[in-house]
Scaffold this motif. Structure first.
Motif, short mmCIF file in Angstrom:
data_model
loop_
_atom_site.label_atom_id
_atom_site.label_comp_id
_atom_site.label_asym_id
_atom_site.label_seq_id
_atom_site.Cartn_x
_atom_site.Cartn_y
_atom_site.Cartn_z
N THR A 123 0.83 -1.21 0.00
CA THR A 123 0.00 0.00 0.00
C THR A 123 0.86 1.26 0.00
O THR A 123 0.57 2.23 -0.71
N TRP A 124 1.95 1.24 0.78
CA TRP A 124 2.83 2.41 0.84
C TRP A 124 3.52 2.66 -0.49
O TRP A 124 3.70 3.81 -0.91
N ILE A 125 3.90 1.60 -1.17
CA ILE A 125 4.56 1.75 -2.47
C ILE A 125 3.65 2.47 -3.46
O ILE A 125 4.08 3.36 -4.20
N PHE A 126 2.37 2.10 -3.45
CA PHE A 126 1.44 2.67 -4.42
C PHE A 126 0.81 3.99 -3.95
O PHE A 126 0.51 4.86 -4.78
N LEU A 127 0.60 4.14 -2.65
CA LEU A 127 -0.15 5.30 -2.15
C LEU A 127 0.61 6.14 -1.13
O LEU A 127 0.05 7.08 -0.56
N GLY A 128 1.88 5.84 -0.90
CA GLY A 128 2.64 6.56 0.11
C GLY A 128 2.76 8.04 -0.17
O GLY A 128 2.63 8.88 0.74
N ASP A 129 2.99 8.41 -1.44
CA ASP A 129 3.12 9.84 -1.76
C ASP A 129 1.81 10.57 -1.53
O ASP A 129 1.79 11.71 -1.05
N ALA A 130 0.69 9.91 -1.85
CA ALA A 130 -0.62 10.53 -1.63
C ALA A 130 -0.91 10.69 -0.14
O ALA A 130 -1.52 11.69 0.27
N TYR A 131 -0.47 9.73 0.66
CA TYR A 131 -0.70 9.81 2.11
C TYR A 131 0.06 11.00 2.70
O TYR A 131 -0.50 11.80 3.46
N LYS A 132 1.34 11.13 2.35
CA LYS A 132 2.14 12.25 2.88
C LYS A 132 1.60 13.59 2.40
O LYS A 132 1.51 14.55 3.18
N ALA A 133 1.22 13.66 1.12
CA ALA A 133 0.68 14.91 0.59
C ALA A 133 -0.66 15.25 1.23
O ALA A 133 -0.97 16.42 1.46
N SER A 134 -1.47 14.23 1.53
CA SER A 134 -2.76 14.46 2.18
C SER A 134 -2.57 15.05 3.57
O SER A 134 -3.32 15.95 3.99
N LEU A 135 -1.57 14.56 4.31
CA LEU A 135 -1.26 15.13 5.63
C LEU A 135 -0.91 16.61 5.51
O LEU A 135 -1.42 17.45 6.27
N GLN A 136 -0.05 16.94 4.55
CA GLN A 136 0.37 18.33 4.37
C GLN A 136 -0.80 19.20 3.92
O GLN A 136 -1.01 20.31 4.44
N TYR A 137 -1.56 18.71 2.95
CA TYR A 137 -2.68 19.47 2.41
C TYR A 137 -3.74 19.74 3.49
O TYR A 137 -4.22 20.87 3.63
N GLY A 144 -1.40 11.78 -6.56
CA GLY A 144 -0.13 11.09 -6.50
C GLY A 144 0.13 10.33 -7.80
O GLY A 144 -0.68 10.35 -8.72
N TRP A 145 1.26 9.62 -7.84
CA TRP A 145 1.68 9.02 -9.12
C TRP A 145 0.67 7.98 -9.62
O TRP A 145 0.42 7.89 -10.82
N MET A 146 0.08 7.23 -8.70
CA MET A 146 -0.86 6.20 -9.15
C MET A 146 -2.14 6.82 -9.70
O MET A 146 -2.65 6.41 -10.75
N ASP A 147 -2.66 7.82 -9.00
CA ASP A 147 -3.86 8.49 -9.49
C ASP A 147 -3.60 9.25 -10.79
O ASP A 147 -4.49 9.38 -11.63
N ARG A 148 -2.38 9.76 -10.96
CA ARG A 148 -2.06 10.44 -12.22
C ARG A 148 -2.17 9.48 -13.39
O ARG A 148 -2.64 9.84 -14.47
N LYS A 149 -1.73 8.24 -13.17
CA LYS A 149 -1.86 7.23 -14.22
C LYS A 149 -3.33 6.94 -14.52
O LYS A 149 -3.75 6.87 -15.68
N ILE A 150 -4.11 6.79 -13.45
CA ILE A 150 -5.52 6.46 -13.63
C ILE A 150 -6.28 7.60 -14.29
O ILE A 150 -7.07 7.40 -15.22
N TRP A 151 -6.02 8.85 -13.83
CA TRP A 151 -6.71 9.99 -14.43
C TRP A 151 -6.25 10.22 -15.86
O TRP A 151 -6.98 10.80 -16.67
N GLY A 152 -5.04 9.78 -16.17
CA GLY A 152 -4.59 9.86 -17.56
C GLY A 152 -5.44 8.99 -18.47
O GLY A 152 -5.63 9.31 -19.65
N TRP A 153 -5.97 7.90 -17.92
CA TRP A 153 -6.85 7.02 -18.70
C TRP A 153 -8.30 7.52 -18.67
O TRP A 153 -9.01 7.44 -19.67
N LEU A 154 -8.73 8.04 -17.51
CA LEU A 154 -10.14 8.40 -17.34
C LEU A 154 -10.49 9.75 -17.94
O LEU A 154 -11.64 9.98 -18.32
N GLY A 155 -9.53 10.67 -17.99
CA GLY A 155 -9.83 11.99 -18.55
C GLY A 155 -9.42 13.12 -17.63
O GLY A 155 -8.50 12.99 -16.83
N ASP A 156 -10.12 14.27 -17.74
CA ASP A 156 -9.75 15.48 -17.02
C ASP A 156 -9.88 15.31 -15.51
O ASP A 156 -10.75 14.60 -15.01
N TYR A 157 -9.02 16.04 -14.80
CA TYR A 157 -9.01 16.01 -13.34
C TYR A 157 -9.19 17.42 -12.82
O TYR A 157 -8.49 18.34 -13.24
#
Length: 232
Positions: A58-72, A192-205
């Motif tokens: 989970t940390w490998i895939f979502l760790g950057d999003a977790y840290k950024a969520s804390l800061q945000y 984060g990097w994983m969501d960027r990949k997914i939103w790249g497939w799904l469309g605008d963010y």
């Protein structure tokens, strides 16, 4: 220290990312089961190893999003919102860096407003409509807002704080002295990097921001008080 200094709530991750990571954690059972059988591990050790492996995945895939969520979330709690430092009364007009902001003068009691458009064209907005007051200014320096007649200026200023967080200030200042009368501070979250990949497939963010309510109309009433509001 508070619990929200360590626990990201809310966690700014898309549902597809959570589903995908959850599915991968479930699939871990297959290879780990072979390890458990080979080493004849007890139930307690199996639970510990599986939990640790799932957390690592989970940390490998979502760790950057977790840290950024804390800061945000921290920025939103402690810095976002409207900060009024001084109000002024009997305001006749204001200048802005966009036509959409200037158009608000028609409904808030000001005599007119001014704004700059593409090509350094200056416009005045009043009850008579939108009027071009000056064309292209040769050698124009945006840091010197000398061409507006209005005493007060409303503009936006943005700053990239990290790969996933942007700060945006909507500022009202006195043009001549640069005194800041008000700041409307907001923060925007980018995936984060994983969501960027997914939103790249799904469309605008569309990045979420701390405060979804548009306070711009409140700025007119609380900071630049028009003549009509004062005299009524």
């Amino acid at each position: 220290m508070n619990w929200y200094d360590f626990i990201a709530s809310p966690l700014w991750v898309s549902k597809p990312s959570l589903w995908l990571v959850g599915a991968l954690c479930v699939l871990l059972v297959v290879p780990l089961s072979k390890v458990f059988i080979s080493f004849k591990l007890s139930t307690a050790w199996r639970i510990i190893i599986y939990a640790a492996s799932s957390l690592l995945l989970t940390w490998i895939f979502l760790g950057d999003a977790y840290k950024a969520s804390l800061q945000y979330n921290k920025y939103c709690r402690e810095e976002s919102g409207m900060h009024v430092y001084r109000t002024v009364e009997n305001v006749v007009s204001f200048a802005a860096d966009s036509g959409s902001v200037a158009a608000g003068s028609l409904y808030r009691g000001y005599s007119f407003s001014e704004y700059e458009d593409v090509g350094n064209k200056l416009f005045r907005v009043s009850g008579e409509g939108v009027e071009l007051i000056k064309g292209r200014v040769k050698g124009f320096n945006k840091k010197e807002i000398y061409h507006f007649e209005s005493k007060y200026y409303i503009y936006d200023k943005s700053k990239i704080l990290s790969e996933q967080i942007k700060k945006k200030n909507r500022i009202i200042e006195v043009r001549e002295t640069k005194e800041v009368l008000e700041e409307l501070i907001n923060f925007y979250y980018y995936p984060g990097w994983m969501d960027r990949k997914i939103w790249g497939w799904l469309g605008d963010y569309t990045p979420p921001r701390c405060d979804t309510e548009n306070h711009i109309w409140g700025l007119y009433k609380k900071v630049l008080i028009p003549v009509q509001i004062v005299t009524d």
